[in-house]
Scaffold this motif. Structure first.
Motif, mmCIF file in Angstrom:
data_model
loop_
_atom_site.group_PDB
_atom_site.id
_atom_site.type_symbol
_atom_site.label_atom_id
_atom_site.label_comp_id
_atom_site.label_asym_id
_atom_site.label_seq_id
_atom_site.Cartn_x
_atom_site.Cartn_y
_atom_site.Cartn_z
ATOM 1 N N ALA A 7 0.835 -1.205 0.000
ATOM 2 C CA ALA A 7 0.000 0.000 0.000
ATOM 3 C C ALA A 7 0.869 1.254 0.000
ATOM 4 O O ALA A 7 0.578 2.232 -0.699
ATOM 5 N N THR A 8 1.952 1.247 0.764
ATOM 6 C CA THR A 8 2.870 2.393 0.791
ATOM 7 C C THR A 8 3.528 2.591 -0.566
ATOM 8 O O THR A 8 3.716 3.725 -1.026
ATOM 9 N N PHE A 9 3.872 1.489 -1.216
ATOM 10 C CA PHE A 9 4.483 1.559 -2.550
ATOM 11 C C PHE A 9 3.541 2.226 -3.538
ATOM 12 O O PHE A 9 3.977 2.969 -4.433
ATOM 13 N N LEU A 10 2.240 1.969 -3.380
ATOM 14 C CA LEU A 10 1.245 2.578 -4.272
ATOM 15 C C LEU A 10 0.860 3.980 -3.835
ATOM 16 O O LEU A 10 0.032 4.625 -4.492
ATOM 17 N N GLY A 11 1.420 4.450 -2.741
ATOM 18 C CA GLY A 11 1.099 5.779 -2.249
ATOM 19 C C GLY A 11 -0.216 5.834 -1.492
ATOM 20 O O GLY A 11 -0.805 6.914 -1.345
ATOM 21 N N LEU A 12 -0.679 4.699 -0.997
ATOM 22 C CA LEU A 12 -1.939 4.626 -0.258
ATOM 23 C C LEU A 12 -1.660 4.420 1.221
ATOM 24 O O LEU A 12 -0.606 3.893 1.600
ATOM 25 N N PRO A 13 -2.579 4.826 2.070
ATOM 26 C CA PRO A 13 -2.385 4.572 3.506
ATOM 27 C C PRO A 13 -2.459 3.075 3.809
ATOM 28 O O PRO A 13 -3.262 2.356 3.216
ATOM 29 N N ALA A 14 -1.617 2.640 4.701
ATOM 30 C CA ALA A 14 -1.592 1.222 5.057
ATOM 31 C C ALA A 14 -2.867 0.848 5.798
ATOM 32 O O ALA A 14 -3.283 1.556 6.721
ATOM 33 N N PRO A 15 -3.535 -0.229 5.390
ATOM 34 C CA PRO A 15 -4.758 -0.639 6.090
ATOM 35 C C PRO A 15 -4.436 -1.112 7.512
ATOM 36 O O PRO A 15 -3.482 -1.855 7.731
ATOM 37 N N GLU A 16 -5.247 -0.694 8.460
ATOM 38 C CA GLU A 16 -5.036 -1.061 9.866
ATOM 39 C C GLU A 16 -5.814 -2.348 10.162
ATOM 40 O O GLU A 16 -6.882 -2.332 10.772
ATOM 41 N N LEU A 17 -5.257 -3.471 9.729
ATOM 42 C CA LEU A 17 -5.948 -4.751 9.861
ATOM 43 C C LEU A 17 -5.956 -5.272 11.294
ATOM 44 O O LEU A 17 -6.717 -6.180 11.608
ATOM 45 N N LEU A 18 -5.105 -4.707 12.151
ATOM 46 C CA LEU A 18 -5.067 -5.109 13.549
ATOM 47 C C LEU A 18 -5.707 -4.069 14.464
ATOM 48 O O LEU A 18 -5.557 -4.157 15.686
ATOM 49 N N ALA A 19 -6.414 -3.112 13.880
ATOM 50 C CA ALA A 19 -7.107 -2.111 14.681
ATOM 51 C C ALA A 19 -8.310 -2.741 15.370
ATOM 52 O O ALA A 19 -8.816 -3.781 14.932
ATOM 53 N N PRO A 20 -8.781 -2.148 16.471
ATOM 54 C CA PRO A 20 -9.933 -2.735 17.191
ATOM 55 C C PRO A 20 -11.151 -2.974 16.310
ATOM 56 O O PRO A 20 -11.888 -3.936 16.509
#
Length: 304
Positions: A150-163
């Motif tokens: 996602a960072t390589f594509l210039g997108l925010p990293a998905p927070e898959l471990l968020a509550p």
């Protein structure tokens, strides 16, 4: 004949006795292990659940007080509710896709079906702890491949471990590990259906969809019910995934995230073994009741 008959009877009796003795000797190790590893721990836990240990008063007999506390414990109920949501998504998804893939492979029209079945079953051969660690690395917000891509594509990293996302991530891990096992169960059950039924249905003009719906699925219904019950029991016992993912984002997974995790933390962190034992029996009784209710409900539906 009158002289030899008593001898033959004694000889036959002696032979039967030796056969019985040999059989009991062969199964004795199982019963010894079963009593030592299952029965005695259950008896010990049952006894411990009737007591309460405090710093001031020591160990006191409290009867069913721990059980009454467990059935009204908001933290345990919260964990059960979360597990219920987990099973609401994980169980239908796993069983439904397992049936679909098994039916597809059974048609023998899928190219490379043997390799596909092997690849699908492979995750089940990986220990649950190792699989969770692998997915924890994949989910990592700073070092995981998903975040890096996602960072390589210039997108925010998905927070898959968020509550808000952690439960869905755990569903994915459980689904990934259980799909292949359930698919193999369904596929093996499909192999026991007589081919003559398919041939007769094709002669009557039935297509593959009709054969699957009217012949194959009803024939493997007992296997589907078994897989469903096993999935429900596994859902209630959810422990490895939240316990191993907790260090990656402690705020996302609380100490009572699942009933098993809450019981574990109560016994080994809060050092309240008596209450943990009572909660274990409450959870076990709930699993038995839910499994029995589901089985009875499905059987009534089949008879109707």
């Amino acid at each position: 004949m009158s002289v030899s008959s008593p001898r033959m009877a004694r000889r036959n009796k002696s032979t039967r006795w030796r056969q019985w003795a040999f059989a009991y000797v062969m199964i004795a190790p199982f019963f010894v292990l079963f009593v030592a590893m299952i029965v005695l721990p259950l008896v010990y836990a049952a006894g411990a659940s009737l007591f309460r240990t405090t710093i001031v008063g020591g160990t006191q007999f409290v009867g069913l007080s721990n059980f009454l506390r467990a059935v009204t414990d908001p933290q345990l109920l919260e964990g059960l509710a979360r597990v219920g949501i987990f099973m609401l998504f994980a169980v239908p998804l796993t069983i439904g896709l397992a049936v679909a893939f098994a039916l597809a492979y059974d048609t023998r029209r899928v190219r490379g079906s043997r390799a596909a079945r092997l690849l699908m079953f492979l995750p089940n051969a990986i220990p649950a702890v190792v699989a969770t660690l692998i997915w924890g690395y994949i989910y990592g917000g700073d070092f995981g491949p998903i975040a890096q891509f996602a960072t390589f594509l210039g997108l925010p990293a998905p927070e898959l471990l968020a509550p808000s996302n952690i439960l869905g991530s755990i569903v994915n891990i459980a689904f990934w590990g259980a799909l292949g096992y359930n698919m193999v169960l369904m596929y093996a059950s499909l192999q026991s259906i007589p081919v003559e039924l398919y041939e007769a249905a094709e002669l009557d003009g039935a297509g593959q969809w009709r054969i699957a719906w009217s012949i194959k699925i009803p024939a493997i219904r007992p296997t589907i019910v078994l897989a469903l019950l096993l999935a429900l029991i596994a859902g209630f016992q959810l422990f490895n995934e939240p316990n191993l993912l907790a260090p990656l984002n402690p705020g996302a997974i609380t100490s009572n995230f699942t009933p098993n995790l809450y019981i574990y933390n109560t016994a080994f962190q809060s050092v309240d073994v008596n209450y943990a034992a009572a909660m274990s029996f409450v959870l076990g009784a709930l699993i038995v009741v839910v499994s029995y209710a589901v089985q009875i409900g499905l059987n009534k539906k089949e008879r109707a």
